[in-house]
Design a protein around this motif. Sequence first.
Motif, short mmCIF file in Angstrom:
data_model
loop_
_atom_site.label_atom_id
_atom_site.label_comp_id
_atom_site.label_asym_id
_atom_site.label_seq_id
_atom_site.Cartn_x
_atom_site.Cartn_y
_atom_site.Cartn_z
N ILE A 122 0.86 -1.22 -0.11
CA ILE A 122 -0.05 -0.05 -0.09
C ILE A 122 1.03 1.14 -0.09
N LEU A 123 1.86 1.33 0.73
CA LEU A 123 2.60 2.57 1.29
C LEU A 123 4.08 2.45 0.80
N ALA A 124 4.47 1.27 0.02
CA ALA A 124 6.08 1.52 -0.29
C ALA A 124 6.43 2.42 -1.47
N ALA A 125 5.35 2.77 -2.32
CA ALA A 125 5.66 3.59 -3.29
C ALA A 125 4.22 4.18 -3.81
N PRO A 126 3.43 4.92 -2.90
CA PRO A 126 2.24 5.45 -3.43
C PRO A 126 2.33 6.50 -4.31
N THR A 127 3.42 7.18 -4.30
CA THR A 127 3.58 8.44 -5.45
C THR A 127 5.04 8.59 -5.62
N GLY A 128 5.38 9.49 -6.54
CA GLY A 128 6.94 9.68 -6.76
C GLY A 128 7.05 10.37 -8.00
N ALA A 129 8.57 10.09 -8.30
CA ALA A 129 9.00 10.48 -9.64
C ALA A 129 8.54 9.84 -10.78
N ILE A 130 8.32 10.44 -11.97
CA ILE A 130 7.72 9.66 -13.00
C ILE A 130 8.59 8.51 -13.48
N GLU A 131 9.96 8.45 -13.39
CA GLU A 131 10.74 7.31 -13.65
C GLU A 131 10.45 6.09 -12.95
N ASN A 132 9.81 6.33 -11.67
CA ASN A 132 9.46 5.08 -10.87
C ASN A 132 8.14 4.72 -11.09
N GLU A 133 7.53 4.96 -12.07
CA GLU A 133 5.92 4.51 -12.42
C GLU A 133 6.14 3.12 -12.60
N PRO A 134 7.12 2.42 -13.18
CA PRO A 134 7.05 0.88 -13.18
C PRO A 134 7.05 0.28 -12.10
N ILE A 135 7.52 0.84 -10.97
CA ILE A 135 7.09 0.22 -9.55
C ILE A 135 5.83 0.58 -9.03
N ARG A 136 5.35 1.62 -9.05
CA ARG A 136 4.05 1.85 -8.53
C ARG A 136 3.12 1.07 -9.40
N GLU A 137 3.24 0.69 -10.69
CA GLU A 137 2.25 -0.22 -11.59
C GLU A 137 2.78 -1.65 -11.08
N PHE A 138 3.71 -1.84 -10.82
CA PHE A 138 4.22 -3.40 -10.17
C PHE A 138 3.19 -3.47 -8.91
N LEU A 139 3.24 -2.53 -8.03
CA LEU A 139 2.46 -2.70 -6.81
C LEU A 139 1.21 -2.82 -6.84
N ALA A 140 0.68 -1.80 -8.00
CA ALA A 140 -0.74 -1.79 -8.22
C ALA A 140 -1.30 -3.22 -8.80
N ASP A 141 -0.50 -3.75 -9.60
CA ASP A 141 -0.78 -5.34 -9.98
C ASP A 141 -1.14 -5.99 -9.08
N ILE A 142 -0.16 -6.19 -8.00
CA ILE A 142 -0.41 -6.84 -6.94
C ILE A 142 -1.58 -6.80 -6.02
N ARG A 143 -1.70 -5.26 -5.87
CA ARG A 143 -3.05 -5.09 -5.12
C ARG A 143 -4.45 -5.48 -5.98
N ARG A 144 -4.16 -5.41 -7.32
CA ARG A 144 -5.26 -5.77 -8.27
C ARG A 144 -5.41 -7.51 -7.92
N SER A 145 -4.34 -8.09 -7.73
CA SER A 145 -4.34 -9.72 -7.62
C SER A 145 -5.11 -9.93 -6.35
N GLN A 146 -4.85 -9.10 -5.26
CA GLN A 146 -5.31 -9.42 -4.02
C GLN A 146 -7.09 -8.95 -4.15
N LEU A 147 -7.48 -8.00 -4.75
CA LEU A 147 -8.65 -7.80 -5.14
C LEU A 147 -9.44 -8.92 -5.86
N SER A 148 -8.74 -9.45 -6.72
CA SER A 148 -9.26 -10.58 -7.73
C SER A 148 -9.37 -11.98 -6.48
N ALA A 149 -8.62 -11.97 -5.53
CA ALA A 149 -8.71 -13.10 -4.74
C ALA A 149 -9.84 -12.79 -3.91
#
Length: 203
Positions: free
Chosen positions: A110-137
């Motif tokens: 939830i909070l390791a990378a909620p916002t930040g520099a644009i170059e770190n967007e892949p990490i935010r999307e990576f974490l969002a994908d995991i959160r989406r998998s939790q929602l799916s579960a």
Amino acid sequence: MASRGRPLTFDPDAALQRALEVFWERGYEGTSISELTRAMGIASASIYAYFGSKESLFRQVMERYGATAGAPPRNALDEHSTAREAIHAMLRATVDQITRPDAPHYCMLILAAPTGAIENEPIREFLADIRRSQLSAIRDRLRRGIDEGELDASECDVDAVARYYATIVQGLSIQARDGATLAELESIVTGAMAGWSALTTRA
């Protein structure tokens, strides 16, 4: 992970655990390579040679996190005979994990990378994908409740209920980071489960 040509002079498992602790404490952007080298007890060259980039290291850290601190809430969904019990156990397990005395009081997903520099967007999307998998579960567990006759498909909006409880999980993490006590978080869980009947029988 990069191939290694020379024998290792460090324990990769122990180094990865120390990296997890640093990322958990400081978040992704707040963690520098120099802080990682100090915590892991290895040179930056060894980090790059064995773990790859900082991003690659973080992804490996999150895999470890998912298999340790992240496992109890996920497992709770499969360990109980009813959907209601499973969701309740998931929330309780979340509270237990985010109030551990030996770790920061929040969930890294939830909070390791909620916002930040644009170059770190892949990490935010990576974490969002995991959160989406939790929602799916959560959604899948509710659908199982329908298949087993516990819930009525004509009355239970599975996606809405799943999103509600996923939001509770995320809110618990923010509350814990902001100083909520174990008892206060448990009261949130009690309130969330008090609405179960209304949530699952709404047309």
